[in-house]
Design an enzyme around this catalytic site. Structure first.
Site, PDB file in Angstrom:
ATOM      1  N   GLY A  27       0.824  -1.213   0.000  1.00  0.00           N
ATOM      2  CA  GLY A  27       0.000   0.000   0.000  1.00  0.00           C
ATOM      3  C   GLY A  27       0.852   1.254   0.000  1.00  0.00           C
ATOM      4  O   GLY A  27       0.497   2.268   0.613  1.00  0.00           O
ATOM      5  N   ALA A  28       1.977   1.183  -0.710  1.00  0.00           N
ATOM      6  CA  ALA A  28       2.957   2.273  -0.636  1.00  0.00           C
ATOM      7  C   ALA A  28       2.908   3.206  -1.844  1.00  0.00           C
ATOM      8  O   ALA A  28       3.846   3.941  -2.111  1.00  0.00           O
ATOM      9  CB  ALA A  28       4.351   1.698  -0.459  1.00  0.00           C
ATOM     10  N   ARG A  30       0.885   5.666  -2.016  1.00  0.00           N
ATOM     11  CA  ARG A  30       0.574   7.009  -1.488  1.00  0.00           C
ATOM     12  C   ARG A  30       0.414   6.904   0.030  1.00  0.00           C
ATOM     13  O   ARG A  30       0.544   5.824   0.622  1.00  0.00           O
ATOM     14  CB  ARG A  30      -0.728   7.534  -2.109  1.00  0.00           C
ATOM     15  CG  ARG A  30      -1.927   6.649  -1.840  1.00  0.00           C
ATOM     16  CD  ARG A  30      -3.230   7.284  -2.293  1.00  0.00           C
ATOM     17  NE  ARG A  30      -4.360   6.556  -1.766  1.00  0.00           N
ATOM     18  CZ  ARG A  30      -5.204   5.796  -2.479  1.00  0.00           C
ATOM     19  NH1 ARG A  30      -5.031   5.696  -3.773  1.00  0.00           N
ATOM     20  NH2 ARG A  30      -6.210   5.172  -1.891  1.00  0.00           N
ATOM     21  N   ASP A  77      -2.473  -7.025  -6.051  1.00  0.00           N
ATOM     22  CA  ASP A  77      -3.558  -6.935  -5.075  1.00  0.00           C
ATOM     23  C   ASP A  77      -3.171  -7.828  -3.898  1.00  0.00           C
ATOM     24  O   ASP A  77      -3.043  -9.043  -4.060  1.00  0.00           O
ATOM     25  CB  ASP A  77      -4.853  -7.423  -5.744  1.00  0.00           C
ATOM     26  CG  ASP A  77      -6.050  -7.414  -4.807  1.00  0.00           C
ATOM     27  OD1 ASP A  77      -5.871  -7.278  -3.581  1.00  0.00           O
ATOM     28  OD2 ASP A  77      -7.181  -7.566  -5.319  1.00  0.00           O
ATOM     29  N   VAL A  78      -3.010  -7.244  -2.718  1.00  0.00           N
ATOM     30  CA  VAL A  78      -2.537  -8.051  -1.583  1.00  0.00           C
ATOM     31  C   VAL A  78      -3.548  -9.115  -1.159  1.00  0.00           C
ATOM     32  O   VAL A  78      -3.190 -10.069  -0.464  1.00  0.00           O
ATOM     33  CB  VAL A  78      -2.167  -7.175  -0.356  1.00  0.00           C
ATOM     34  CG1 VAL A  78      -1.014  -6.232  -0.672  1.00  0.00           C
ATOM     35  CG2 VAL A  78      -3.369  -6.420   0.185  1.00  0.00           C
ATOM     36  N   SER A 156      -5.332  -0.133  13.315  1.00  0.00           N
ATOM     37  CA  SER A 156      -6.057   1.143  13.422  1.00  0.00           C
ATOM     38  C   SER A 156      -6.652   1.252  14.821  1.00  0.00           C
ATOM     39  O   SER A 156      -6.909   0.222  15.470  1.00  0.00           O
ATOM     40  CB  SER A 156      -7.192   1.175  12.392  1.00  0.00           C
ATOM     41  OG  SER A 156      -8.077   2.246  12.662  1.00  0.00           O
ATOM     42  N   TYR A 168     -14.344  -3.128   8.872  1.00  0.00           N
ATOM     43  CA  TYR A 168     -12.989  -2.581   9.052  1.00  0.00           C
ATOM     44  C   TYR A 168     -12.511  -2.782  10.488  1.00  0.00           C
ATOM     45  O   TYR A 168     -11.394  -3.256  10.727  1.00  0.00           O
ATOM     46  CB  TYR A 168     -13.034  -1.097   8.679  1.00  0.00           C
ATOM     47  CG  TYR A 168     -11.725  -0.349   8.742  1.00  0.00           C
ATOM     48  CD1 TYR A 168     -10.745  -0.545   7.771  1.00  0.00           C
ATOM     49  CD2 TYR A 168     -11.483   0.593   9.745  1.00  0.00           C
ATOM     50  CE1 TYR A 168      -9.556   0.170   7.803  1.00  0.00           C
ATOM     51  CE2 TYR A 168     -10.302   1.317   9.782  1.00  0.00           C
ATOM     52  CZ  TYR A 168      -9.339   1.107   8.808  1.00  0.00           C
ATOM     53  OH  TYR A 168      -8.166   1.822   8.854  1.00  0.00           O
ATOM     54  N   ALA A 171     -11.660  -6.441  10.993  1.00  0.00           N
ATOM     55  CA  ALA A 171     -10.420  -6.857  10.321  1.00  0.00           C
ATOM     56  C   ALA A 171      -9.199  -6.294  11.043  1.00  0.00           C
ATOM     57  O   ALA A 171      -8.187  -6.994  11.213  1.00  0.00           O
ATOM     58  CB  ALA A 171     -10.431  -6.392   8.866  1.00  0.00           C
ATOM     59  N   LYS A 172      -9.286  -5.046  11.481  1.00  0.00           N
ATOM     60  CA  LYS A 172      -8.124  -4.434  12.148  1.00  0.00           C
ATOM     61  C   LYS A 172      -7.883  -5.054  13.521  1.00  0.00           C
ATOM     62  O   LYS A 172      -6.742  -5.134  13.979  1.00  0.00           O
ATOM     63  CB  LYS A 172      -8.311  -2.918  12.249  1.00  0.00           C
ATOM     64  CG  LYS A 172      -8.244  -2.195  10.889  1.00  0.00           C
ATOM     65  CD  LYS A 172      -6.928  -2.418  10.168  1.00  0.00           C
ATOM     66  CE  LYS A 172      -6.739  -1.459   9.001  1.00  0.00           C
ATOM     67  NZ  LYS A 172      -5.497  -1.721   8.250  1.00  0.00           N
TER      68      LYS A 172
HETATM   69  P1  NAD Z   1      -4.711   5.457   1.503  1.00  0.00           P
HETATM   70  O1  NAD Z   1      -6.039   5.105   0.989  1.00  0.00           O
HETATM   71  O2  NAD Z   1      -4.139   6.797   1.226  1.00  0.00           O
HETATM   72  O3  NAD Z   1      -3.618   4.387   1.026  1.00  0.00           O
HETATM   73  C1  NAD Z   1      -3.891   3.012   0.980  1.00  0.00           C
HETATM   74  C2  NAD Z   1      -3.012   2.390  -0.078  1.00  0.00           C
HETATM   75  O4  NAD Z   1      -3.300   0.986  -0.105  1.00  0.00           O
HETATM   76  C3  NAD Z   1      -3.306   2.938  -1.487  1.00  0.00           C
HETATM   77  O5  NAD Z   1      -2.099   3.233  -2.152  1.00  0.00           O
HETATM   78  C4  NAD Z   1      -4.075   1.816  -2.155  1.00  0.00           C
HETATM   79  O6  NAD Z   1      -3.910   1.776  -3.568  1.00  0.00           O
HETATM   80  C5  NAD Z   1      -3.459   0.594  -1.475  1.00  0.00           C
HETATM   81  N1  NAD Z   1      -4.332  -0.565  -1.548  1.00  0.00           N
HETATM   82  C6  NAD Z   1      -5.653  -0.617  -1.272  1.00  0.00           C
HETATM   83  N2  NAD Z   1      -6.106  -1.847  -1.492  1.00  0.00           N
HETATM   84  C7  NAD Z   1      -5.069  -2.581  -1.930  1.00  0.00           C
HETATM   85  C8  NAD Z   1      -4.909  -3.924  -2.333  1.00  0.00           C
HETATM   86  N3  NAD Z   1      -5.956  -4.769  -2.351  1.00  0.00           N
HETATM   87  N4  NAD Z   1      -3.691  -4.350  -2.696  1.00  0.00           N
HETATM   88  C9  NAD Z   1      -2.641  -3.511  -2.708  1.00  0.00           C
HETATM   89  N5  NAD Z   1      -2.720  -2.228  -2.344  1.00  0.00           N
HETATM   90  C10 NAD Z   1      -3.920  -1.772  -1.960  1.00  0.00           C
HETATM   91  O7  NAD Z   1      -4.802   5.195   3.073  1.00  0.00           O
HETATM   92  P2  NAD Z   1      -3.777   5.443   4.276  1.00  0.00           P
HETATM   93  O8  NAD Z   1      -4.450   6.344   5.217  1.00  0.00           O
HETATM   94  O9  NAD Z   1      -2.416   5.746   3.801  1.00  0.00           O
HETATM   95  O10 NAD Z   1      -3.851   3.985   4.928  1.00  0.00           O
HETATM   96  C11 NAD Z   1      -2.735   3.150   5.123  1.00  0.00           C
HETATM   97  C12 NAD Z   1      -3.046   2.145   6.210  1.00  0.00           C
HETATM   98  O11 NAD Z   1      -3.273   2.844   7.436  1.00  0.00           O
HETATM   99  C13 NAD Z   1      -4.332   1.342   5.963  1.00  0.00           C
HETATM  100  O12 NAD Z   1      -4.145   0.012   6.389  1.00  0.00           O
HETATM  101  C14 NAD Z   1      -5.332   2.015   6.851  1.00  0.00           C
HETATM  102  O13 NAD Z   1      -6.386   1.162   7.231  1.00  0.00           O
HETATM  103  C15 NAD Z   1      -4.470   2.424   8.015  1.00  0.00           C
HETATM  104  N6  NAD Z   1      -5.014   3.512   8.832  1.00  0.00           N
HETATM  105  C16 NAD Z   1      -5.190   4.772   8.304  1.00  0.00           C
HETATM  106  C17 NAD Z   1      -5.692   5.767   9.121  1.00  0.00           C
HETATM  107  C18 NAD Z   1      -5.903   7.177   8.635  1.00  0.00           C
HETATM  108  O14 NAD Z   1      -6.455   7.986   9.393  1.00  0.00           O
HETATM  109  N7  NAD Z   1      -5.497   7.525   7.439  1.00  0.00           N
HETATM  110  C19 NAD Z   1      -6.009   5.483  10.442  1.00  0.00           C
HETATM  111  C20 NAD Z   1      -5.828   4.202  10.935  1.00  0.00           C
HETATM  112  C21 NAD Z   1      -5.313   3.213  10.117  1.00  0.00           C
END
Ligand code: NAD
Length: 267
Positions: A27-28, A30, A77-78, A156, A168, A171-172
């Site tokens: 998920g890197a 962005r 896709d993970v 999360s 969500y 899962a978390k």
């Molecule tokens: P984001 O949506 O900006 O980034 C998520 C990334 O995961 C994207 O690049 C997307 O393309 C990729 N992705 C999604 N589904 C995928 C798949 N099936 N296979 C491969 N890549 C996939 O979100 P973020 O905020 O950067 O989130 C990153 C992690 O942090 C996530 O696990 C999210 O649940 C967790 N998180 C985020 C927050 C927040 O406030 N942003 C809070 C708690 C936890």
């Protein structure tokens, strides 16, 4: 649309032989994952970036290379078991055996229980929980062989309950159980496993929530910051900093922990 296991990037030589650690960050393309990938690369690790978003993956890799680091992009896709196996095999062949894994890819659409479609439940669990399982199972043998490894799972604060997203939150929470089980099972191989549980972090995920609520994103952040003890929302770099610590050699006695990076306590 992702091409399963399609990988590209800079991988001219096997630095594992020269002591360079190889990290896989999912998920890197962005957000938090991109910040983690850039941070680890800045600290001297070779980084394989896995994401659905091919262009975003390439952008993260280009940024790392521009900063003098080594990286490769894998579009996958993970939640697709076969694609994960192919991606890890390609990463290992190109960069060397990975001994650092950051399972960060995640999705969190809104989901009221009564209206929650079964396929959405499976999709959310598939990405947030099955994905880390597929990745960890594929990478762990290299860690075991090396007698050293670092696994960081991005959970999360929703793991303690999320009124808007039961899939969500479930899962978390599962990911935390997975992390503690890994710590127990793999510790004897010199492998640590920890979870980071972020609170509100500025990213496309929280931007989407603001849109759903019909709020301007700046206003959404201002409102969120009000209930955060340190008085601000999180940035991807806050999570990258924590991940950097957890994967470091010095953190070898920290395992099975959940680090809440949320600007205050969570219960
Ligand atoms: P984001 O949506 O900006 O980034 C998520 C990334 O995961 C994207 O690049 C997307 O393309 C990729 N992705 C999604 N589904 C995928 C798949 N099936 N296979 C491969 N890549 C996939 O979100 P973020 O905020 O950067 O989130 C990153 C992690 O942090 C996530 O696990 C999210 O649940 C967790 N998180 C985020 C927050 C927040 O406030 N942003 C809070 C708690 C936890």
């Amino acid at each position: 649309m992702a091409t399963p296991g399609r990988c590209a990037g800079l991988a001219p030589m096997n630095h594992a032989a020269h002591g360079q650690r190889i990290a896989v960050v999912t998920g890197a393309a962005r957000g938090i994952g991109a910040a983690v990938a850039r941070r680890l690369a800045g600290e001297g690790l070779a980084v394989a970036v896995i994401d659905l978003d091919e262009a975003g993956c390439a952008a993260t890799v280009e940024a790392i290379i521009a900063d003098g680091g080594r990286a490769m992009a894998c579009t996958a896709d993970v939640s697709d078991e076969a694609a994960v196996i192919v991606a890890v095999a390609r990463i290992t062949a190109a960069l060397g055996p990975p001994t650092v894994l950051v399972n960060n890819a995640g999705i969190g659409p809104q989901a009221d229980l009564v209206e929650l479609a079964t396929h959405q439940w499976h999709t959310v669990v598939g990405v947030n929980l099955n994905g880390p399982f597929f990745l960890t199972r594929a990478v762990a043998p290299y860690m075991i062989e090396a007698g050293w490894g670092r696994i960081v799972n991005v959970s999360s604060i929703s793991a303690v309950g999320d009124a808007d997203r039961v899939d969500y939150g479930s899962a978390k929470a599962g990911l935390i159980g997975f992390t503690k089980s890994l710590a127990l099972q793999l510790g004897r191989h010199g492998i640590t496993a920890n979870a980071i549980a972020p609170g509100f972090v500025v990213s496309d995920m929280t931007r989407a929530t603001a849109r759903r609520l019909g709020r301007d994103f700046a206003e959404h952040q201002r409102l969120a910051a009000r209930s955060i003890p340190v008085g601000r929302v999180g940035r991807p770099e806050d999570i990258a900093h924590t991940a950097s610590y957890l994967v470091s050699a010095e953190a070898g006695f920290v395992s099975g922990q959940v680090v809440y990076v949320a600007g205050g306590p969570v219960d």
